[in-house]
Design an enzyme around this catalytic site. Structure first.
Site, PDB file in Angstrom:
ATOM      1  CD  GLU A   7       5.493   6.218   0.804  1.00 14.66           C
ATOM      2  OE1 GLU A   7       4.941   7.197   0.284  1.00 14.66           O
ATOM      3  OE2 GLU A   7       6.592   6.164   1.256  1.00 14.66           O
ATOM      4  CB  SER A 157       2.340   8.820   1.858  1.00 17.23           C
ATOM      5  OG  SER A 157       2.859   8.565   0.557  1.00 17.23           O
ATOM      6  CB  SER A 290      -0.256  12.666  -7.772  1.00 13.30           C
ATOM      7  OG  SER A 290      -0.545  11.405  -7.198  1.00 13.30           O
TER       8      SER A 290
END
Length: 318
Positions: A7, A157, A290
């Site tokens: 990530e 993720s 996000s």
């Protein structure tokens, strides 16, 4: 920002968004890249200065720079699993995340599920494997049925996750998950609506942000769906008042049961009107696309306010 996991690039994006939104009249901020090959602070011109790990300081023009507070934007290890936070706590440096043990607990999906189950929060039926264990596919399917999800126990993720529809797909999915972690979790497929709920400390209170429903054409809310626009994210979700209240209560219950503070974003699947807890992210993505920034925006909280609140809350902690 940065980290030692898959990530790393998402973390660098998140960290840069935080950096750009901090009030320069209030804070003297430096980006710190925590990477396997180096720990460095960056100035505005991207010049790098080595971090002294003895006290987490660096030298700038002959002056030692010490930090009052660290904004943790490291997804995965060592930021989301608590490792770097234990180090900062030993040094007496404030940070924007929950204490290291809570971070480690929530990052370990298996242990996290065991805690929330104890508080009466519903979860999917699950099966655990450690690297080296004998793999009995018929036993796994008997417990969790098909389709099922295979995921690394400690990863984020959606790296290493597979949706398995046939017994033949199970071993390759397990091998893929073991590339990310030495422990894996196999969960029954929950057929229902998926929502994600942000819960944060805001102005001294536990605040539930507007709920997001995830609708994706992919097999699940995977990396593409999260970061490459392969999903529809509806905020606020179209929920009845009764269901919204139920979700908000469960979200606060999970946050408190896990002794959380700072940021969190938790996924739930709603099956027959009942929320089922999937996992909690304690360093959620903070890029402009996000979910937490989306939810905060709908709640009337700007990115600058969101990040400043995290820092001011951290500075007030003991």
């Amino acid at each position: 920002m940065g980290g030692y996991s898959s990530e790393v690039n998402i973390s660098l994006k998140s960290g840069n968004v935080v950096y750009k939104n901090l009030d320069t009249q209030k804070y003297q901020a430096y980006r710190v890249h925590i990477l396997p090959e180096k720990w460095v602070a960056l100035d505005n011109n991207n010049n790098e200065y080595s971090i002294n790990k003895d006290d987490f300081s660096f030298k700038l023009e002959g002056k030692t720079i010490l930090f009052d507070c660290v904004f943790n934007a490291i997804h995965g290890t060592p930021g989301e699993d608590g490792k770097i936070l234990a180090y900062l706590e030993l040094l007496g440096i404030k940070h924007t995340s929950a204490p290291f043990y809570q971070m480690a607990l929530t990052f370990n999906k298996r242990d996290c599920l065991s805690v929330v189950k104890n508080y009466g929060i519903k979860t999917a039926t699950s099966y655990f494997l450690n690297e080296g264990d004998t793999i009995n596919t018929s036993e796994i399917i008997k417990k969790v049925s098909l389709p099922c999800f295979v995921k690394p126990n400690n990863a984020g993720s959606s790296f290493g996750i597979s949706k398995v529809k046939t017994e033949n797909e199970l071993i390759p999915a397990i091998e893929k998950a073991f590339k990310e972690d030495s422990e894996i979790l196999i969960e029954a497929f929950l057929d229902g609506r998926e929502v994600t709920i942000g819960v944060i400390n805001f102005e001294g209170n536990t605040k539930v942000l507007p709920i997001t429903e995830i609708i994706t054409d992919n097999a699940f809310f995977d990396y593409e769906a999260k970061y490459e626009g392969k999903s529809e994210e509806i905020t606020p979700a179209n929920l009845s008042n009764e269901l919204q209240t139920k979700l908000e209560k469960v979200a606060v219950k999970a946050y408190k049961a896990l002794n959380m503070s700072g940021f969190s974003r938790t996924e739930y699947i709603i099956v027959n009107g009942e929320p089922h807890f999937l996992e909690m992210n304690t360093v959620p993505g903070l890029t402009t696309e996000s979910i937490i920034p989306q939810q905060a925006g709908k709640a009337g909280i700007s990115l600058a306010n969101l990040f400043e609140n995290a820092i001011e809350t951290a500075l007030k902690t003991n």
